[in-house]
Design a protein around this motif. Structure first.
Motif, PDB file in Angstrom:
ATOM      1  N   UNK A 141       0.813  -1.229   0.000  1.00 20.34           N
ATOM      2  CA  UNK A 141       0.000   0.000   0.000  1.00 20.34           C
ATOM      3  C   UNK A 141       0.842   1.272   0.000  1.00 20.34           C
ATOM      4  N   UNK A 142       1.986   1.239   0.695  1.00 18.50           N
ATOM      5  CA  UNK A 142       2.824   2.442   0.715  1.00 18.50           C
ATOM      6  C   UNK A 142       3.381   2.731  -0.678  1.00 18.50           C
ATOM      7  N   UNK A 143       3.912   1.701  -1.327  1.00 22.75           N
ATOM      8  CA  UNK A 143       4.469   1.902  -2.675  1.00 22.75           C
ATOM      9  C   UNK A 143       3.399   2.403  -3.634  1.00 22.75           C
ATOM     10  N   UNK A 144       2.220   1.826  -3.509  1.00 25.49           N
ATOM     11  CA  UNK A 144       1.110   2.201  -4.384  1.00 25.49           C
ATOM     12  C   UNK A 144       0.765   3.682  -4.207  1.00 25.49           C
ATOM     13  N   UNK A 145       0.682   4.108  -2.952  1.00 28.10           N
ATOM     14  CA  UNK A 145       0.264   5.495  -2.709  1.00 28.10           C
ATOM     15  C   UNK A 145       1.376   6.479  -3.063  1.00 28.10           C
ATOM     16  N   UNK A 146       2.614   6.159  -2.716  1.00 29.34           N
ATOM     17  CA  UNK A 146       3.684   7.136  -2.950  1.00 29.34           C
ATOM     18  C   UNK A 146       3.997   7.281  -4.441  1.00 29.34           C
ATOM     19  N   UNK A 147       3.774   6.208  -5.202  1.00 26.92           N
ATOM     20  CA  UNK A 147       4.081   6.252  -6.636  1.00 26.92           C
ATOM     21  C   UNK A 147       2.841   6.516  -7.496  1.00 26.92           C
TER      22      UNK A 147
END
Lengths: 212, 114
Positions: B43-49
């Motif tokens: 979820x972090x990678x998805x949101x930050x990118x």
């Protein structure tokens, strides 16, 4: 994007800028700078408080070392715990290096042959600052690195009472010296250094909030 | 997808150092974030990118196939959780890519000034 494209250099500039923004955002999200600075600031303010209360001279010393030296492994342990909890909560990893390994550094210098010399010349706080510098270099965090060097220099000088003597000299020059001032000059230096670290942490925290 | 540097025969050493797999913007972004955090969850990678699940999955698969990231799937309680971690070769590929991109930009700036 085709690298051979005539526009590639321009696209590369945009791409490099975007990557730098991403890197800064990830660093801000993991609070890589503010939390260690706050921790070191809090420990130093605690030292200043114990200096005011004259704790170090009252407590029994272990092999010539103050038990307060054990506060640094505890501080690194807190940082390791904090980043582990943050990783589980937010999904952002703690970056390169390990604060958990740094727990061992202030202890290791006491037992590793000749490493105690480091402890002797730098003091336990200087060794802790060295640990923070190692973490900053591993993470290429220049703000944290510069803060660690400044902190290490100030605290190592103060381990020899260099700054508190200068403060007393200054007090004599301006005529404000009395016994209370002389007795608490070290506490003043430690307090100001602790506040300096907290202030550096606040600046870093504001930048992290902006970039996050 | 080939992992060969692109384009292979353009004659410019900086351009030939660009890596086709890493040069893709989303994958460069993933490696940049992971180089900073060492590991991050889905979820972090998805949101930050700003990627969709499908896009992120595909790019991570490509990077994992090249050995640039390591994917770990596990559970936290009953909740499945996927972590991506950058490998040493991933760090090297990213560093070499950024160095090549900077070299191209510097050369472009130098020729523009002439």
């Amino acid at each position: 994007m085709n690298a051979a494209d005539p526009d590639a250099p321009v696209a590369n500039v945009d791409q490099l800028h975007r990557l730098e923004q991403l890197r800064l955002r990830a660093r801000a999200d993991r609070q890589a700078t503010s939390v260690p600075l706050f921790t070191f600031g809090a420990v130093t303010l605690f030292f200043a408080l114990t200096e005011v209360l004259r704790q170090p001279s009252n407590v029994a010393h272990i092999g010539g070392l103050s038990p307060l030296a054990l506060i640094w492994p505890a501080a690194f342990g807190f940082l390791a715990w904090y980043y582990r909890r943050q990783e589980a909560r937010t999904g952002v990893g703690a970056g390169r290096g390990s604060y958990a390994l740094m727990v061992l550094l202030p202890i290791a210098v006491l037992f590793v042959p000749f490493a105690w010399l480091l402890h002797f010349f730098l003091s336990s706080t200087g060794v802790a600052a060295l640990g923070l510098l190692v973490m900053a270099l591993l993470q290429r965090n220049w703000y944290l690195g510069i803060s660690a060097v400044a902190y290490g220099v100030v605290m190592t000088l103060e381990a020899y009472f260099f700054l508190s003597y200068r403060l007393v000299d200054l007090g004599q020059e301006v005529g404000v010296v009395n016994d209370l001032f002389t007795d608490h000059a070290t506490a003043v230096v430690l307090g100001l250094t602790g506040l300096g670290m907290v202030a550096a942490g606040l600046v870093a925290g504001r930048r992290e909030a902006r970039e996050s | 997808m080939s992992a060969d540097p692109v384009p292979p025969d353009c004659g410019d050493p900086a351009v030939s150092r660009l890596h086709e797999v890493v040069h893709q913007p989303a994958r460069l972004g993933i490696l940049t974030v992971l180089a900073e955090t060492r590991r991050a969850d889905w979820p972090y990678l998805k949101s930050v990118l700003g990627l969709t699940d499908g896009n992120l999955g595909r790019h991570l698969e490509v990077l994992a196939g090249e050995g640039f990231v390591k994917i770990t799937k596990g559970y936290e309680g009953k909740r499945p959780r996927t972590w991506a971690e950058i490998t040493t070769s991933g760090r090297k590929a990213l560093a070499s890519q950024i160095a090549a991109m900077k070299e191209i930009v510097e050369r472009f700036e130098a020729t523009k000034g002439k």
